[in-house]
Design a protein around this motif. Structure first.
Motif, PDB file in Angstrom:
ATOM      1  N   SER A  20       4.384  12.629 -10.855  1.00 27.72           N
ATOM      2  CA  SER A  20       3.830  14.060 -11.034  1.00 27.72           C
ATOM      3  C   SER A  20       3.842  14.522 -12.768  1.00 27.72           C
ATOM      4  CB  SER A  20       5.093  15.051 -10.037  1.00 27.72           C
ATOM      5  OG  SER A  20       4.356  16.384 -10.312  1.00 27.72           O
ATOM      6  N   ILE A  21       2.751  14.568 -13.260  1.00 26.05           N
ATOM      7  CA  ILE A  21       2.448  14.387 -14.481  1.00 26.05           C
ATOM      8  C   ILE A  21       2.453  16.581 -14.907  1.00 26.05           C
ATOM      9  CG2 ILE A  21       0.825  13.679 -16.350  1.00 26.05           C
ATOM     10  CD1 ILE A  21       0.172  11.609 -14.655  1.00 26.05           C
ATOM     11  N   PRO A  22       3.102  17.036 -15.851  1.00 28.13           N
ATOM     12  CA  PRO A  22       2.743  18.027 -15.701  1.00 28.13           C
ATOM     13  C   PRO A  22       2.295  18.342 -16.488  1.00 28.13           C
ATOM     14  CG  PRO A  22       4.791  17.132 -17.058  1.00 28.13           C
ATOM     15  CD  PRO A  22       4.728  16.054 -16.284  1.00 28.13           C
ATOM     16  N   PHE A  23       1.533  20.132 -16.890  1.00 25.82           N
ATOM     17  CA  PHE A  23       0.888  19.968 -17.043  1.00 25.82           C
ATOM     18  C   PHE A  23       1.001  20.660 -19.107  1.00 25.82           C
ATOM     19  CE2 PHE A  23      -1.311  22.927 -13.853  1.00 25.82           C
ATOM     20  CZ  PHE A  23      -1.369  22.157 -12.720  1.00 25.82           C
ATOM     21  N   LYS A  24       1.768  20.698 -19.279  1.00 25.26           N
ATOM     22  CA  LYS A  24       2.665  20.425 -20.494  1.00 25.26           C
ATOM     23  C   LYS A  24       2.636  19.339 -20.975  1.00 25.26           C
ATOM     24  CE  LYS A  24       3.870  25.267 -20.723  1.00 25.26           C
ATOM     25  NZ  LYS A  24       5.058  26.581 -20.935  1.00 25.26           N
ATOM     26  N   THR A  54      -5.961  11.713  -6.606  1.00 31.18           N
ATOM     27  CA  THR A  54      -4.582  12.697  -7.596  1.00 31.18           C
ATOM     28  C   THR A  54      -4.477  13.828  -6.590  1.00 31.18           C
ATOM     29  OG1 THR A  54      -7.144  13.063  -8.227  1.00 31.18           O
ATOM     30  CG2 THR A  54      -5.476  11.513  -9.784  1.00 31.18           C
ATOM     31  N   PHE A  55      -4.148  15.185  -6.865  1.00 29.49           N
ATOM     32  CA  PHE A  55      -3.634  15.894  -6.553  1.00 29.49           C
ATOM     33  C   PHE A  55      -2.937  17.359  -7.629  1.00 29.49           C
ATOM     34  CE2 PHE A  55      -1.191  19.306  -4.270  1.00 29.49           C
ATOM     35  CZ  PHE A  55      -2.662  19.938  -3.462  1.00 29.49           C
ATOM     36  N   VAL A  56      -3.914  18.521  -7.923  1.00 29.16           N
ATOM     37  CA  VAL A  56      -3.422  19.114  -9.169  1.00 29.16           C
ATOM     38  C   VAL A  56      -2.683  20.075  -8.036  1.00 29.16           C
ATOM     39  CG1 VAL A  56      -4.405  20.512 -10.495  1.00 29.16           C
ATOM     40  CG2 VAL A  56      -5.258  18.843 -10.159  1.00 29.16           C
ATOM     41  N   ASN A  57      -1.589  19.852  -8.385  1.00 32.29           N
ATOM     42  CA  ASN A  57      -0.771  20.796  -7.168  1.00 32.29           C
ATOM     43  C   ASN A  57      -0.216  22.337  -8.638  1.00 32.29           C
ATOM     44  OD1 ASN A  57       1.069  21.937  -6.941  1.00 32.29           O
ATOM     45  ND2 ASN A  57       2.378  20.520  -5.922  1.00 32.29           N
ATOM     46  N   ARG A  58      -0.926  23.632  -7.862  1.00 25.80           N
ATOM     47  CA  ARG A  58      -0.858  24.310  -9.156  1.00 25.80           C
ATOM     48  C   ARG A  58       0.636  25.483  -9.048  1.00 25.80           C
ATOM     49  NH1 ARG A  58      -5.774  24.512 -12.465  1.00 25.80           N
ATOM     50  NH2 ARG A  58      -6.846  24.276 -11.195  1.00 25.80           N
ATOM     51  N   ASN A 107      -6.754  16.093 -14.785  1.00 19.78           N
ATOM     52  CA  ASN A 107      -6.460  15.277 -13.590  1.00 19.78           C
ATOM     53  C   ASN A 107      -8.121  13.986 -13.868  1.00 19.78           C
ATOM     54  OD1 ASN A 107      -6.881  14.705 -10.692  1.00 19.78           O
ATOM     55  ND2 ASN A 107      -8.127  15.984 -10.317  1.00 19.78           N
ATOM     56  N   SER A 108      -9.061  14.853 -14.604  1.00 22.82           N
ATOM     57  CA  SER A 108     -10.639  13.571 -15.225  1.00 22.82           C
ATOM     58  C   SER A 108     -10.294  12.494 -15.732  1.00 22.82           C
ATOM     59  CB  SER A 108     -11.442  14.505 -15.637  1.00 22.82           C
ATOM     60  OG  SER A 108     -12.488  14.141 -16.156  1.00 22.82           O
ATOM     61  N   ALA A 109      -8.647  12.935 -16.586  1.00 18.47           N
ATOM     62  CA  ALA A 109      -8.762  11.741 -17.797  1.00 18.47           C
ATOM     63  C   ALA A 109      -7.643  10.886 -17.162  1.00 18.47           C
ATOM     64  CB  ALA A 109      -8.036  12.477 -19.092  1.00 18.47           C
ATOM     65  N   ILE A 110      -6.678  11.495 -16.080  1.00 18.84           N
ATOM     66  CA  ILE A 110      -5.617  10.451 -15.340  1.00 18.84           C
ATOM     67  C   ILE A 110      -6.601   9.791 -14.225  1.00 18.84           C
ATOM     68  CG2 ILE A 110      -4.313  10.310 -13.123  1.00 18.84           C
ATOM     69  CD1 ILE A 110      -2.638  13.121 -14.859  1.00 18.84           C
ATOM     70  N   SER A 111      -7.272  10.341 -13.521  1.00 16.80           N
ATOM     71  CA  SER A 111      -8.347   9.360 -12.608  1.00 16.80           C
ATOM     72  C   SER A 111      -8.896   8.400 -13.640  1.00 16.80           C
ATOM     73  CB  SER A 111      -9.338  10.590 -12.127  1.00 16.80           C
ATOM     74  OG  SER A 111      -9.083  11.375 -10.998  1.00 16.80           O
ATOM     75  N   ALA A 112      -9.671   8.262 -14.233  1.00 19.16           N
ATOM     76  CA  ALA A 112     -10.435   7.853 -15.269  1.00 19.16           C
ATOM     77  C   ALA A 112      -9.839   6.487 -15.434  1.00 19.16           C
ATOM     78  CB  ALA A 112     -10.951   8.450 -16.185  1.00 19.16           C
TER      79      ALA A 112
END
Length: 183
Positions: A133-137, A168-172, A150-155
């Motif tokens: 789990s990679i935090p937004f901050k 990947t999943f963006v968990n808000r 998310n785009s950078a992680i997928s790339a």
């Protein structure tokens, strides 16, 4: 029963008569002579266009014809347009056409390496079946855009592990991007 040839001989007293009359046609497919000069104005215009297009060469003839066909459709629909081609031709129809807008300069939204320094330390040690789990901050407390993260992680995952090797999943709710390594 008499044949057609014998009837012809009887009618014409044995004269040399060819059953199929020959018609003098021009030897070349070009339009020539008074008989063949009656062509439509559209055909005459096409001939002029074709002669002009032959001078251009290098494959633009096909492009120009396709463009002109589509522009004729637009004109018939009452549209106004301005088309600039890659071979330096401009087609304009109408008087309400706005001038082209200048391109806006692209501004960089974040410093180079902002995303990669955030997710690489967490993703490099991952093995198949691991979830991270990679935090937004980031470490400095700066909130990163979740979609761009998310785009950078997928790339990164596609480049290092192969296409389709991760999900990947963006968990808000938890404010994090979750990464699963599948392969």
């Amino acid at each position: 029963m008499t044949s057609f040839d014998t009837i012809q001989r009887e009618l014409f007293d044995g004269a040399n008569y060819s059953p199929l009359p020959t018609i003098n046609k021009p030897s070349s497919p070009k339009i020539s002579g008074r008989k063949y000069a009656k062509i439509s104005e559209k055909a005459r215009q096409n001939q002029r266009v074709n002669r002009a297009l032959k001078k251009v060469g290098d494959g633009t003839v096909v492009k120009q014809r396709a463009i002109e066909d589509h522009l004729e459709i637009l004109r018939n629909l009452g549209c106004e347009y301005m088309v600039v081609t890659d071979f330096d031709r401009t087609y304009v129809y109408g008087d309400k056409i706005a001038p082209p807008q200048p391109a806006k300069p692209k501004t960089q939204r974040s410093a180079p390496g902002t995303f990669s320094t955030h997710y690489k330390p967490l993703m490099e040690p991952m093995k198949v079946g691991d979830v991270v789990s990679i935090p937004f901050k980031n470490e400095l407390g700066v909130s990163l855009d979740p979609t761009r993260l998310n785009s950078a992680i997928s790339a990164y995952a596609a480049t290092h592990w192969g296409a389709g090797a991760s999900s990947t999943f963006v968990n808000r709710k938890t404010k994090a991007v979750e990464v699963l390594r599948k392969k």
